[in-house]
Enzyme design. Structure first.
Site, mmCIF file in Angstrom:
data_model
loop_
_atom_site.group_PDB
_atom_site.id
_atom_site.type_symbol
_atom_site.label_atom_id
_atom_site.label_comp_id
_atom_site.label_asym_id
_atom_site.label_seq_id
_atom_site.Cartn_x
_atom_site.Cartn_y
_atom_site.Cartn_z
ATOM 1 N N LYS A 125 3.366 -10.269 14.680
ATOM 2 C CA LYS A 125 3.237 -10.393 13.224
ATOM 3 C C LYS A 125 4.214 -9.406 12.604
ATOM 4 C CE LYS A 125 1.687 -8.958 9.810
ATOM 5 N NZ LYS A 125 2.392 -8.563 8.526
ATOM 6 N N GLY B 238 3.067 1.578 11.405
ATOM 7 C CA GLY B 238 2.943 1.521 9.955
ATOM 8 C C GLY B 238 2.319 2.791 9.415
ATOM 9 N N SER B 239 1.654 2.653 8.295
ATOM 10 C CA SER B 239 1.108 3.829 7.610
ATOM 11 C C SER B 239 -0.104 4.389 8.340
ATOM 12 C CB SER B 239 0.714 3.470 6.178
ATOM 13 O OG SER B 239 -0.470 2.686 6.162
ATOM 14 N N GLY C 246 -3.339 2.389 9.909
ATOM 15 C CA GLY C 246 -3.611 2.599 11.322
ATOM 16 C C GLY C 246 -5.031 3.077 11.573
ATOM 17 N N GLU D 5 1.617 3.851 16.040
ATOM 18 C CA GLU D 5 2.745 4.693 15.646
ATOM 19 C C GLU D 5 2.718 4.770 14.130
ATOM 20 O OE1 GLU D 5 6.297 3.046 17.285
ATOM 21 O OE2 GLU D 5 5.648 3.292 19.356
ATOM 22 N N CYS E 281 9.851 6.823 10.071
ATOM 23 C CA CYS E 281 8.782 7.779 10.347
ATOM 24 C C CYS E 281 9.308 9.067 10.961
ATOM 25 C CB CYS E 281 7.719 7.159 11.225
ATOM 26 S SG CYS E 281 8.338 6.497 12.788
ATOM 27 N N GLU F 119 4.083 12.397 2.919
ATOM 28 C CA GLU F 119 5.227 11.563 3.291
ATOM 29 C C GLU F 119 5.783 10.855 2.056
ATOM 30 O OE1 GLU F 119 6.212 8.721 7.056
ATOM 31 O OE2 GLU F 119 4.372 8.268 5.960
#
Length: 491
Positions: free
Chosen positions: A184, A237-238, A242, A259, A293, A394
């Site tokens: 996806k 992703g974020s 996650g 991750e 990231c 971030e």
């Protein structure tokens, strides 16, 4: 081949899911994707998957797993080696697509495709390195051993900032270890994923071993995470998303490989020449327009060196040329969307309100050839305090903060004083300081005297709010994509 000429003949298609080896037509509610450097250019329309689409894809992958897991590892690896060759052969077209939908300059896109080929070759070799152990038995004429078995269907949920290498980072090891995949991609960068499926098909990967579902995280992504036949979810992703995914999977005892975000420091304690230090930091901070990231976003530097380092960084930022990917002089592209640019600018404004000083950039670039894209100047701030929002949260954009500290002890403390722990750099000529930082840094990856660039054969991952589960890329992937089984044999 010219990127703009190629795009003029390639944009405007309609793309659906690829399930059980069949490329389906886009449904009626397909979403349009636009070029972030030229928002009037519609790249194509891409399907929005339903729960039924996801179920068909997972069911096909589960059916394929029953035969794919029986294919000998070296044979699986041979197909992956062939796919890596195809990535290199198609680097130009893939780079055009990647730059068109993500925005990064062509040099970065070509580099991403070539990096994906490197990682895929490592994964191909892993298919012949699935290991176990043989131990002495407690019984006479007995054997005791461990072996590995593929977990089954893996959901690979990829981000928009690296739409080629991140899916390959998930699909490659999954196939090497005998798993099957439902990919996806991010709904902002689905075109790369469609072309990546062509690569695996043309390499000879059997149908249904890799399936593609397009759409949003709230739609297709959530349906994948909930599906009872999915036995592992590899997500990039974020941190917030996650954490939500991990909570859902834990209730069903399904494994996660996450991750997540980062707030990566570069600690500067000593150097022979400030120029190479600034160059390393700037490269790590502004590649992919800071939208990665592992980007360096904080420079934690001794008070005595702060002015010199800041001046050297200013010179590096001044040399950056912002522009669209097809401009051969451009070294930094646009942000992915206007919404994201607004978010970055909001974080920058908050930092200035907290007392930071703007040393370079900070503005929107919306004149001339840049008027139709989401462009922004590379930005440098100093006098940033460690406890402020800008120093701790971030930003995910081209914003770099300089934090001055009195000594090495305080530098290490500030470097660790965030919720994230992905990557960290130290610049020093003192070997004791370097090894102390390697030991004490609360991060998954530590870099000494260079930026936060990883390599294609070492584990990649983070701690704290930056990751959970087995690290990716390296042999550590085995712990995610396989289950450990103990076997006892009596002769």
């Amino acid at each position: 081949m010219d990127m703009q000429s190629w795009l003029n003949g390639a944009v405007g298609g309609r793309y659906g899911n690829i399930i059980d080896g069949v490329a389906e037509e886009a449904n009626g509610n397909a979403s349009a994707i636009h070029n972030p450097a030229r928002r009037d250019q519609c790249l194509g329309h891409f399907a929005e998957s339903s729960n039924d689409d996801v179920d068909r894809a997972v069911t096909a992958a589960h059916r394929a797993w029953k035969t794919w897991r029986e294919v000998p590892g070296p044979e699986r690896g041979a197909l992956l080696f062939r796919a890596a060759d195809l990535l290199e052969q198609r680097v130009e077209e893939l780079a055009f697509i990647l730059s068109a939908e993500q925005g990064k300059v062509l040099a970065e896109s070509r580099g991403e495709v070539m990096r994906a080929a490197k990682e895929l070759r490592f994964s191909a070799g892993e298919a012949s390195r699935i290991d176990g152990t043989t131990l002495p038995s407690e019984k006479r004429n007995g054997f005791a051993m461990t072996m590995r078995a593929p977990v089954g269907v893996v959901a690979a949920i990829a981000p928009w900032n690296f739409p080629i290498v991140t899916p390959v980072r998930k699909i490659g090891p999954a196939l090497a270890y005998g798993c099957t995949v439902v990919l996806k991609p991010a709904n902002l960068t689905p075109w790369s994923a469609v072309r990546l499926m062509d690569v695996f098909r043309d390499a000879g990967i059997p149908k249904s071993v890799v399936n593609l579902v397009l759409g949003s995280g709230r739609g297709a992504g959530e349906a994948l995470v909930r599906h009872p036949l999915v036995r592992g979810v590899s997500f990039t992703g974020s941190t917030r998303t996650g954490a939500d995914i991990n909570a859902q999977l834990a209730r069903r005892f399904v494994r996660a490989q996450l991750e997540l975000g980062g707030k990566n420091p570069a600690v500067v304690l000593s150097y022979r020449d400030v120029g190479p230090v600034a160059k390393q930091i700037a490269s790590a901070a502004f590649a992919c327009t800071g939208q990665r990231c592992t980007a360096i976003s904080r420079v934690v530097v001794l008070d005595s060196l702060a002015d010199e380092v800041t001046e050297a960084l200013t010179a590096e930022l001044a040399a950056i040329r912002v522009g669209p990917a097809w401009d051969p002089a451009a070294t930094m592209g646009p942000l992915i969307t206007e919404q994201h640019r607004v978010s970055v600018l909001r974080n920058l404004a908050a930092g200035l309100d907290e007392g930071a000083r703007l040393r370079f950039g900070g503005g929107v670039l919306d004149q001339g050839a840049l008027a139709s894209g989401h462009f922004m100047e590379p930005t440098l701030l100093d006098r940033v305090q460690p406890n402020t929002k800008l120093a701790r949260e971030e930003v995910f954009g081209p914003v770099l903060s300089v934090i001055a500290v009195p000594d090495a002890d305080r530098a290490f403390e500030v470097a660790n004083a965030v919720e994230y722990g992905l990557a960290a750099s130290i610049f020093t000529r003192d070997v004791d300081q370097a090894f102390r930082f390697m030991r004490d840094s609360q991060s998954g990856m530590v870099h000494v005297n260079h930026g936060t660039a990883s390599e294609a054969h070492l584990p990649f991952g983070g701690v704290k709010g930056s990751g959970y589960g087995a690290y990716s890329i390296g042999h550590s992937n085995q712990d995610f994509f396989t289950e450990l089984k103990a076997a006892y044999v009596q002769a």
